[in-house]
Enzyme design. Structure first.
Site, short mmCIF file in Angstrom:
data_model
loop_
_atom_site.label_atom_id
_atom_site.label_comp_id
_atom_site.label_asym_id
_atom_site.label_seq_id
_atom_site.Cartn_x
_atom_site.Cartn_y
_atom_site.Cartn_z
N GLU A 159 0.83 -1.20 0.00
CA GLU A 159 0.00 0.00 0.00
C GLU A 159 0.86 1.26 0.00
O GLU A 159 0.59 2.22 -0.72
CB GLU A 159 -0.93 0.02 1.20
CG GLU A 159 -1.82 1.24 1.22
CD GLU A 159 -2.89 1.19 2.28
OE1 GLU A 159 -3.78 2.06 2.23
OE2 GLU A 159 -2.85 0.31 3.15
N GLU A 167 -3.10 -10.77 3.22
CA GLU A 167 -4.02 -10.64 4.34
C GLU A 167 -5.00 -11.80 4.47
O GLU A 167 -5.13 -12.40 5.54
CB GLU A 167 -4.79 -9.31 4.24
CG GLU A 167 -4.00 -8.07 4.62
CD GLU A 167 -3.08 -7.57 3.53
OE1 GLU A 167 -2.38 -6.58 3.75
OE2 GLU A 167 -3.04 -8.18 2.44
#
Length: 256
Positions: A110, A130
């Site tokens: 990110e 994730e």
């Protein structure tokens, strides 16, 4: 030695992750430093571009340090992005170049996707682990991934936790340039130098217009007036542009 460092090199600031023993995994303390540095460079008129680098050959950043107990106090906002792990979302009005090597996953991915230009070493790998680890929350990384990559590529990465290599990232348009690992930092600084040839105020206005325009339908974006562009029209740089055209020379930008 700080785990996040700030260096000023001429008109370019370099924000450097420096925790190679933990693959630059982000701690709460690093998040605080990142937030402070982004604001510092954004408010300094002498800085025109920012380069994000990381120490070590093995990893740019593997995301949040999951072994660290997170502060109990709620974050003031949850948006992910330039702070690294989560909110508050910190905007950066100046062009940002990321130099990525090795593992670039989770919140590290990110962080890289917040950049305007990404230069990657040939050993770079990008991923969103994730769901494979059973972790899902206010994941800014998934929202960025589906905007930076083809939809089905992003969804495959999100749903499987599998990584893509540097060549695939270049093919999908995520990465601007692939370079040997040894040349990564120089390539990123070269991008900054190229960007600094343009008017810094014009660049900031263009970046702001792009960000705001993307939230609008194309017709509305085309019909909109943007405050940053209007402000640039009355700047010293805009007057220098006009003078340079009349005098047949290259403009000399001041960022004012």
């Amino acid at each position: 030695m700080a785990q996040v460092e700030l260096f000023i090199e001429g008109r370019t600031a370099r924000v450097h992750l420096n925790r190679p023993d933990a693959r630059n995994a982000l701690t709460f303390g690093m998040d605080v430093l990142l937030s402070r540095f982004w604001r510092q460079v954004d408010e300094d008129p002498e800085i025109w571009t920012v380069v994000l680098t990381a120490q070590g050959d093995e990893a740019f950043c593997i995301g949040a340090d999951m072994s660290e107990a997170r502060p109990a106090a709620p974050r003031p906002a949850v948006g992910g992005g330039l702070t690294g792990i989560g909110g508050p979302l910190v905007p950066l009005s100046k062009p940002l170049v990321a130099a990525v090597q090795g593992f670039c996953v989770g919140a590290g991915f990110e962080l890289a996707m917040c950049a305007d230009v990404i230069v990657a070493a040939e050993n770079a790998q990008f991923g969103l682990p994730e769901t494979r680890r059973g972790i899902i929350g206010e994941c800014g990384v998934v929202h960025r991934a589906v905007r930076r990559l083809p939809h089905h590529v992003a969804m495959a990465m999100i749903l499987t936790g599998e990584r893509i290599d540097a060549r695939a990232a270049e093919r999908f348009g995520l990465v601007n340039q692939l370079v040997p690992l040894a040349g990564l930092s120089d390539a990123a600084m070269d991008w900054a130098a190229r960007i600094n040839k343009a008017s810094p105020l014009a660049n900031r206005a263009a970046k702001a217009a792009v960000a705001k325009g993307l939230a609008l339908p194309l017709e509305a974006a085309l019909g909109s007036r943007f405050e940053e562009i209007e402000s640039y029209a009355g700047s010293d740089d805009a007057r220098e542009r006009d003078a340079a055209i009349v005098q047949g020379r290259m403009p000399v930008w001041t960022g004012r």
